[in-house]
Design an enzyme around this catalytic site. Sequence first.
Site, PDB file in Angstrom:
ATOM      1  N   CYS B  80      36.828  24.111 -28.503  1.00  0.00           N
ATOM      2  CA  CYS B  80      35.400  24.257 -29.213  1.00  0.00           C
ATOM      3  C   CYS B  80      35.312  24.626 -30.524  1.00  0.00           C
ATOM      4  CB  CYS B  80      34.401  24.710 -28.247  1.00  0.00           C
ATOM      5  SG  CYS B  80      34.358  24.107 -26.533  1.00  0.00           S
ATOM      6  N   HIS B 324      25.866  20.600 -28.163  1.00  0.00           N
ATOM      7  CA  HIS B 324      27.388  21.112 -28.221  1.00  0.00           C
ATOM      8  C   HIS B 324      28.346  19.875 -28.170  1.00  0.00           C
ATOM      9  CE1 HIS B 324      30.900  23.447 -28.149  1.00  0.00           C
ATOM     10  NE2 HIS B 324      30.940  23.616 -26.903  1.00  0.00           N
TER      11      HIS B 324
END
Lengths: 134, 380
Positions: B80, B324
């Site tokens: 991420c 996200h």
Amino acid sequence: MVKLDEAKDSPRTGDYIIEDNKVRLHASRCPSCGAVFYPRRNNCSADATSPLEEIALSSGGTVYTFTVARQSTPEFKTPYVLAYVDFKEDVRVLLPFDADEPPVIGAAVEIVMAAGPRITDGGLVSIPHARLQR
Amino acid sequence: MEDIFVLGIGMTPFGKHPDSSAADLGAQAVNLALADAGLGGKEIEAAWVGHVFQGMAMGQRALYAAGLSGIPIDNVENACSSGSTAIWDATLALRAGAYDVVLALGVEHMTTAFRGALAPDPSDIEAQLGLTMPGIYAMRAQRYMVQYGVAPQDIAKIAVKNKRNAAMNPLSHFKKAVTLDEVMQGRLIADPLRLHECAPISDGAAAVVLVSKAKLKELGGTRAIKLAASALRSGRTEVGLVDMTVEDLTWRTAQAAYEQAGVGPGEIGFAEVHDCFSIAEALRVEGMGLVPHGEYVARVAKGEMDLDGILPVNGSGGLLGKGHPLGATGVAQVVEIVKQLRGEAGERQIANAKIGVAHCRGGKAQGVEGTACTVNILVA
């Protein structure tokens, strides 16, 4: 602590041994820094020492934390309970929990063989689980 | 150390983009960033492109779609934190004096690349036992509740705050505020975390143009924002029975950034932090030393982290509200901080924004506390 070579008559499958119907996970301990790893490793991830000692963990521990997984990747049968179990050998291991109801933090558990939660070709396979101590 | 500046920012709307490819989204963000910087594509000397699930050479495909080719392009994967690692890489090249104008892009088309709960790599034994990303954070939340005496609804207030902010962000995946009741009535994903407390599966891209001090002087831009620190660290081997509510990785990365920027945690005015789950925001803000351990949710309840509070956190809506798209997330956080420091954040503008911090932390790999963490500090 029993070393695995002292327990060689026990049936051994992958990363655990079964002694007197008790499941003991097979781990590695660094002779230099004392770090314990499950699953087994060939070297110490903390200081690169090799080889490591093979040890069998106690057949029970205490619940450090847990959750009920209600959504997962497609190969898992939901819901299922997962717990991090702390062993007195100073290592924390993730284990599926053999119960529909979640435990509480700090509960004493034993390690048993039980089916799931991963679905493979033949259905649910029996692997080590944590269960509330009886 | 020579100063580095963010000269241009660009970001696509985050959300579901069935009609655009990842390359299309990446190109859109790049072209917006170039236009914002007032530069042509030919002035970009090198590019770093963060992505996770996009396959081979996403960077080349996105930059080709934007009209850039031939320059050094480096594809970056760091879970991420891929996009913010691309920024870190770009700062190293600028600091080494190799280039004066570079690009960092983050891009992800999650809706075509992913389904269900995000999980660690399938080769990890914990993934084979059923550990998912929501599962990891849920277990940390269970500990947090017991250690600090808080309830699920206290943690859920983080989601309420972030979705309220997201409703003011035209680029957000979610544009609707939710009440605490709505969050608590949401379906459980991993106890105690419910649907609104988990970041959605989003598509999107974000880009920044970074320049050296010398180049900024030459161009004479007035909207440039100083990137005072960019730090990257990885998780250490977990040995023994550690406290899972304390983020050593976040703390070490933040410390490196504070030192680089010459600012202390007390000087940080606002933050964008990696709230992949509600509880994650608490762990991170505490991990960066901005709030003492165990106090975060009480501060949120008092409104201290609201846009008009003493330490606004995730004014953009965060991952929970803004969305996200993994590779894009770390770059989008920096985009938001630049907007705030320029005074261009519209409805969600933070008064007197002077120093902002972006924290991005990625993934889980067997045996280590976390995979990658970045902390970027920007100063008006």
